[in-house]
Write an enzyme that holds these catalytic residues in place. Structure first.
Site, PDB file in Angstrom:
ATOM      1  N   ARG A   1     -20.398 -35.757 -54.584  1.00 14.42           N
ATOM      2  CA  ARG A   1     -20.477 -36.362 -53.246  1.00 14.42           C
ATOM      3  C   ARG A   1     -19.077 -36.456 -52.661  1.00 14.42           C
ATOM      4  O   ARG A   1     -18.188 -37.078 -53.240  1.00 14.42           O
ATOM      5  CB  ARG A   1     -21.103 -37.756 -53.326  1.00 14.42           C
ATOM      6  CG  ARG A   1     -21.253 -38.385 -51.930  1.00 14.42           C
ATOM      7  CD  ARG A   1     -22.221 -39.544 -51.922  1.00 14.42           C
ATOM      8  NE  ARG A   1     -21.665 -40.757 -52.478  1.00 14.42           N
ATOM      9  CZ  ARG A   1     -22.355 -41.878 -52.682  1.00 14.42           C
ATOM     10  NH1 ARG A   1     -23.640 -41.924 -52.405  1.00 14.42           N
ATOM     11  NH2 ARG A   1     -21.769 -42.936 -53.185  1.00 14.42           N
TER      12      ARG A   1
ATOM     13  N   SER B   1     -33.186 -39.518 -50.905  1.00 19.46           N
ATOM     14  CA  SER B   1     -32.973 -40.961 -50.898  1.00 19.46           C
ATOM     15  C   SER B   1     -34.046 -41.672 -50.098  1.00 19.46           C
ATOM     16  O   SER B   1     -34.309 -41.304 -48.953  1.00 19.46           O
ATOM     17  CB  SER B   1     -31.611 -41.293 -50.258  1.00 19.46           C
ATOM     18  OG  SER B   1     -30.560 -40.917 -51.090  1.00 19.46           O
TER      19      SER B   1
ATOM     20  N   LYS C   1     -21.360 -47.991 -50.530  1.00 20.20           N
ATOM     21  CA  LYS C   1     -22.117 -47.344 -49.463  1.00 20.20           C
ATOM     22  C   LYS C   1     -22.650 -48.462 -48.579  1.00 20.20           C
ATOM     23  O   LYS C   1     -23.375 -49.342 -49.037  1.00 20.20           O
ATOM     24  CB  LYS C   1     -23.273 -46.534 -50.083  1.00 20.20           C
ATOM     25  CG  LYS C   1     -23.652 -45.303 -49.305  1.00 20.20           C
ATOM     26  CD  LYS C   1     -24.555 -44.390 -50.136  1.00 20.20           C
ATOM     27  CE  LYS C   1     -24.929 -43.123 -49.389  1.00 20.20           C
ATOM     28  NZ  LYS C   1     -25.510 -43.322 -48.082  1.00 20.20           N
TER      29      LYS C   1
END
Lengths: 222, 222
Positions: A45, A114, A143
């Site tokens: 990521r 997700s 996040k």
């Protein structure tokens, strides 16, 4: 859905990379040290690097992981996944549509998705994705653009409502992963527990030890 | 190289999008107004939107452009190009390797490549790309991560050294495009001349008028 004749995916300890935590120069080293400690799957990521740099890093990580039979997933960027020869992509609600990704990557790609709310999970049930990232289980500083946390009870209820493999993410660490596994998660995704650790091999090993104990306790109880 | 049986690409007036200038809500409208004024090719360039939003916008623009036979190129993001059904990608020195992009997009894709120095242009000569973006011709506030400007003389020298189609970019406007065309550019790429204009159709029409005059003068002189 991924070709069932391929070896089943082991979601147990799912590492999500964060070059801001490891430092860019140490990212690959941290990933491989964590793999030595037992990480079973890696998601690359990266939000800030150039496309060329992402492809370089992901390719290097993919080559090293594949010598150990561990799959690499790329977050969001299907272009990087294709160029780096990764095994699949992980998609969020603001990324490419999973059906488009499946068409572009083919039936053998590992596609994760997700889900942040019950509604998203229900809508995603019909999608051709391999697993759900259940996000976030707990609120986390890593996040901040996510919805209300699922909590352990929310994860347990989701487990009861779907047969998709579930990877718990958000606030997963030594204190919380046992509860997530007991609630029915197929794996736990960690970022800071490994990327911000000074000893990634040791940290991964400790997490894997907890996962093994939970699996063993489950086998004995059934 | 692109299939030569396809209709030849018209690089004459090459619009590069900038949603910061048009405002995101007006981007598609501005592009289509500019097309009404004569734009021959569009590059969707977007650095800040989510992948889902890029794909939505690029798909909408592609559908509209294709009703008019105008190609759409996506800057950097091959994933967005594939998902949106665009005609190709424009790649810079920090983007995906052009050979990888060709492999992933196939022989019919239009692939552009930015060259910022003589060395890059020489190295790019052997690459399977359809055109060079010669960048920047003049220094410009739109893009600040580029090398020393080519200038009109640099463009003329590059023209003499390669048979690749050349699209001049950087500081291209009503005052400068005639000189770039006379120096041998196959087309001129504009950003602010159209995206920051209050009258994109009129601005594109004025630029096309200059381009037509230059082409006519060239035909008369040869």
């Amino acid at each position: 859905m991924r070709n069932p004749e391929l070896s089943p995916t082991n979601y147990s300890l799912y590492l999500v990379t964060d070059s801001g935590m490891t430092g860019r120069d140490h990212l690959v080293e941290w990933v491989m040290k964590a793999v030595d400690g037992g990480v079973t799957m890696v998601q690359y990521r990266e939000k800030t690097a150039s496309t060329a740099q992402m492809i370089r890093e992901a390719t290097e990580i993919r080559k090293l992981l594949h010598t150990k039979g561990i799959p690499l997933i790329v977050n969001d960027r299907l272009d990087v996944a294709l160029a780096a020869g990764a095994d699949g992509v992980h998609l969020g609600q603001h990324d490419m549509n999973p059906a488009t990704a499946r068409k572009l990557m083919g039936p053998d790609a590992l596609i994760g998705y997700s889900v942040e709310t019950w509604q998203q999970a229900q809508e995603a049930e019909r999608l051709d994705v391999d697993y759900f990232g259940v996000s976030p289980i707990f609120a986390t500083p890593t996040k901040t653009d996510t919805g209300r946390p699922w909590g352990i009870e929310g994860l347990r209820e989701l487990r009861a409502s779907t047969r998709k493999p579930l990877v718990a993410i958000g606030g997963m660490n030594r204190e919380t992963i046992a509860a997530a596994l007991r609630a029915g998660a197929d794996g736990v995704a960690v970022v800071s527990s490994i990327c911000a650790s000074e000893h990634p091999t040791k940290s991964a090993r400790e997490l894997m030890e907890i996962i093994r104990k939970e699996r063993q306790a489950k086998r004995l109880s059934t």
